[in-house]
Design an enzyme around this catalytic site. Structure first.
Site, short mmCIF file in Angstrom:
data_model
loop_
_atom_site.label_atom_id
_atom_site.label_comp_id
_atom_site.label_asym_id
_atom_site.label_seq_id
_atom_site.Cartn_x
_atom_site.Cartn_y
_atom_site.Cartn_z
N CYS A 62 38.46 83.69 22.13
CA CYS A 62 39.67 84.19 21.47
C CYS A 62 40.26 83.12 20.56
O CYS A 62 40.74 83.42 19.46
CB CYS A 62 40.71 84.61 22.51
SG CYS A 62 40.20 85.97 23.58
N ASP A 436 38.53 42.54 33.13
CA ASP A 436 39.40 41.40 32.90
C ASP A 436 39.89 40.96 34.29
O ASP A 436 39.84 41.75 35.24
CB ASP A 436 40.58 41.82 32.02
CG ASP A 436 41.60 40.72 31.87
OD1 ASP A 436 41.20 39.58 31.58
OD2 ASP A 436 42.79 40.99 32.07
#
EC number: 7.2.2.-
Length: 732
Positions: A62, A436
């Protein structure tokens, strides 16, 4: 119709807990489905951006029909429908709102203003009346046929015409709006063709099954959108604002940064806020997936949508209207639909070829046997019509977006925000992760453990000078130094010309003199070499305080490992994902953390060194980079996928492809597991969609199945694919 708003810059997409101004650029497509409706305007090469809410969509197909209808209008630069949030976004050279609304209406859908309240739902009876009518007429037709065959045939014809009318009307609308191969068109041709060859009962049954399938698809689509709806419902409609000592009930859109609001026990925050009350507990599970209430103290930030658990609290509003944590997550969901996965783009292209190809095959099946081999026209017309129904690509079209939308929603429930299908696909391929250290593997709240001044300066003077330079900086080490000075109640002077030296440190002018705070090893410090070596060997981080190139002393700091870091690394190993630490910290401090976790490490890296390391690792296997600081952003960009911790800087959050809002590393494991489960789900969905089509293609040509089974297969495939995708939402 509301007036367009002017916008100018883009808000960080992952700063879910930071008060930031939300901005819409014509280059930033929101794509998922929670539409704002008042058209918004952006001044750039793409012209003006308008957006509406769309009503009447049952599936992703749709959404494509609405796009096709609008795309044909002159002056439209870009159009996109965000199915998850039911939003239509149009970039145009001029004001074409009236034309867009007319085009969408002609395609059989409706638009409403983005800020308008949701339309009241129709009653169940009214909604299902066409289906009920057709069922009753089918039952009557079957009954009549048992007693009087001619009357039964007429009844089936009448039933077919009643069911066909709305479908054929919609098919004509869609053809006019550019959707030539919609399922409504295929159904109309098949039903009319079935009547033509006298298969009246099957013509009626085809339409009945189609309507049942439409209702099932609508139900499945609403289930898929429930996650977004639930998120939108987290914000209350009104708030209690305190002004001049009096309470007033106001709409949340009227709140501005600096306003003071009250939230009762059990109430939800209408905007991001800073806690003014002494302390309180908040349930943030709807946003972060954290099931245990979080304790907040005065000055702490609390996201919109959080619930005050046990008391009345007072907060200062931090976010602009439309820029709260919830709004930014919804914005992310919209942007995620724009960043489609490669497999999704491939399926979309394939489906555009698939339907016309099947129609061509159906035409050949209808014409070739009768013309070349004198076969029965009725038999082969029937088979051709059946193949037409098999040509509907609905299940195939939604196979990938349904799984990806469910995967993204499931991740968001667990506090993991992922920027779309492309990032999700990359995440599923990851076999190594680079971390890190500070703020990622560690808590990110280091404490000062030692202060060693040079001769002629006291500890308090050294700390005061360092705090002056670091004040306002976001790095955890900087904040620890400032915090230590504040605890000692030192008078911190104001620094000028503060400048971050990426990968090295920070410098500023204090009392007219240049002061540099940098990592040990970034500046000669022979007098402290032995002490630095001793502290770093103990796993501590050492920074130098340098004034006019003279080292005034050193400050040692130490962070603590996250409680779940070891467990997360162990679980990653079990998934076959290897880890490595990439840090700018000194090798000895990095070795201490790496030893606890059993990881390899590379230390003393500048941002460019991290990029080189990530690029090299990425050449061997897809790598994810997890970080939280400015110095991590380039490495995140170089990785296959960048993942930010939710407490990280805005730069890291914007650069990242995903974020962990709750700062738990085990969330990374869940994120990778969910990405892999989503890929498995996509493969299953494509197999279901194409497998059923293939089976019924063969059985149709062999004369084993007919029209109504073809419709049942198409509807069944669509429902199965959607239901299979929804399983991801229940994944634990």
């Amino acid at each position: 119709m509301s007036t367009p708003d002017n916008h100018g810059k883009k808000a960080p997409q992952f700063a879910a807990f930071k008060p930031l101004t939300t901005v819409q650029n014509a280059n930033d497509c929101c794509c998922d489905g929670a539409c704002s409706s008042s058209p918004t305007l952006s001044e750039n090469v793409s012209g003006t951006r308008y957006s509406w809410k769309v009503s009447g969509m049952d599936c992703a197909a749709c959404a494509r029909k609405v796009e096709n209808a609008v795309r044909q209008l002159a002056g439209v630069n870009q159009v996109q429908v965000l199915f998850a949030t039911e939003k239509l976004v149009v970039d145009a050279d001029n004001d074409i709102r009236a034309q867009v609304e007319s085009a969408v209406q002609k395609a059989g859908y409706s638009l409403r203003d983005e800020q308008a309240a949701d339309e009241p739902q129709a009653s169940r009876l009214k909604e299902n009346l066409p289906l009920i009518t057709l069922i009753v007429m089918m039952a009557i037709s079957w009954g009549l046929e048992q007693f009087n065959h001619p009357f039964g045939q007429l009844a089936f014809i009448a039933t077919t015409l009643v069911g066909l009318y709305p479908i054929a009307r919609q098919a004509l609308r869609l053809i006019k709006s550019g959707s030539y191969f919609a399922i409504e068109t295929l159904m109309s041709v098949a039903a009319i063709g079935a009547l033509f060859i006298g298969a009246t009962a099957e013509a009626a049954m085809v339409l009945l099954l189609f309507l049942i399938g439409e209702r099932l698809e609508g139900w499945a689509a609403s289930r898929a959108r429930q996650g977004v709806s639930a998120l939108m419902a987290l914000k209350p409609e009104t708030a209690t604002r305190l002004r001049n000592g009096e309470r007033e009930e106001v709409a949340i859109n009227s709140l501005r940064p600096g306003d003071v609001i009250e939230v009762a026990a059990g109430g939800r925050l209408p905007a991001d806020g800073k806690l003014l009350s002494p302390f309180a507990s908040f349930d943030e599970s709807a946003l972060t997936g954290e099931s245990i209430p979080v304790e907040r103290a005065t000055g702490d930030k609390v996201p919109a949508g959080a619930t005050s658990v046990d008391r009345l609290v007072t907060l200062e509003v931090l976010s602009e209207p439309g820029a709260s944590a919830i709004d930014r997550i919804l914005k992310l969901i919209e942007e995620a639909e724009e960043r489609r996965a490669p497999i999704e783009r491939f399926i979309d292209r394939f489906s555009r070829i698939y339907t016309p190809a099947i129609m061509a095959v159906a035409l050949l099946v209808t014409l070739v046997p009768p013309l070349l081999f004198a076969a029965s026209w009725q038999e082969w017309i029937y088979k051709g019509l059946t193949l037409l129904l098999i040509g509907c690509p609905c299940a195939l079209v939604i196979s990938t977006p349904a799984a990806i939308t469910s995967g993204l929603a499931a991740a968001a429930r667990r506090g993991a925000l992922i920027k779309g299908g492309a990032a999700l696909e990359q995440l599923g391929r990851v076999t190594q992760v680079a971390f890190d250290k500070t703020g990622t593997l560690t808590v990110g709240k280091p404490r000062v453990t030692a202060i060693h001044p040079a001769t002629g300066i006291s500890e308090s003077e050294l700390l005061t000078l360092a705090a002056a330079v670091e004040q306002g900086a976001t790095h955890p080490l900087a904040q620890a130094i400032v915090r230590e000075a504040q605890v000692a109640e030192l008078a911190i002077p104001t620094a000028e010309s503060q400048r971050a030296l990426v990968g090295s440190g920070i410098e500023a002018q204090v009392n007219g003199e240049r002061v540099l705070i940098c990592a040990a090893g970034k500046h000669p410090a022979d007098a402290f070499a032995g002490l630095i070596n001793e502290l770093e060997s103990a796993g501590q981080t050492v920074v130098l305080v340098v004034r006019n190139d003279d080292v005034l002393g050193i400050i040692a700091l130490q962070d603590t490992l996250r409680a779940d870091a070891a467990t997360a690394i162990s679980e990653l190993n079990a998934l076959g994902v290897k880890g490595v630490i990439l840090t700018g910290d000194n090798p000895r401090a990095a070795a201490a953390i790496a030893g606890e976790l059993g990881l390899e490490f590379k230390a003393g890296l500048l941002p460019e060194d991290k990029v080189k390391a990530v690029t090299k690792l990425n050449q061997h296997a897809p790598l994810a980079m997890v970080g939280d600081g400015i110095n991590d952003a380039p490495a995140m960009k170089a990785a296959a996928i960048g993942i930010a911790m939710g407490s990280g800087t805005d730069v890291a959050l914007e650069t990242a492809d995903a974020a962990l809002t709750h700062n738990h590393l085990r969330g990374l494991v869940q994120m990778i597991e969910l990405a892999r489960a989503t890929h498995a789900n996509i493969r299953q969905n494509i197999t279901i969609a194409l497998g059923l089509k293939g089976i019924f293609l063969v059985t149709t040509l062999l004369g084993m199945t007919g029209l109504w089974l073809a419709v049942l297969a198409d509807t069944g495939a669509t429902v199965l694919v959607t239901a299979n995708a929804l399983r991801l939402l229940r994944r634990r």
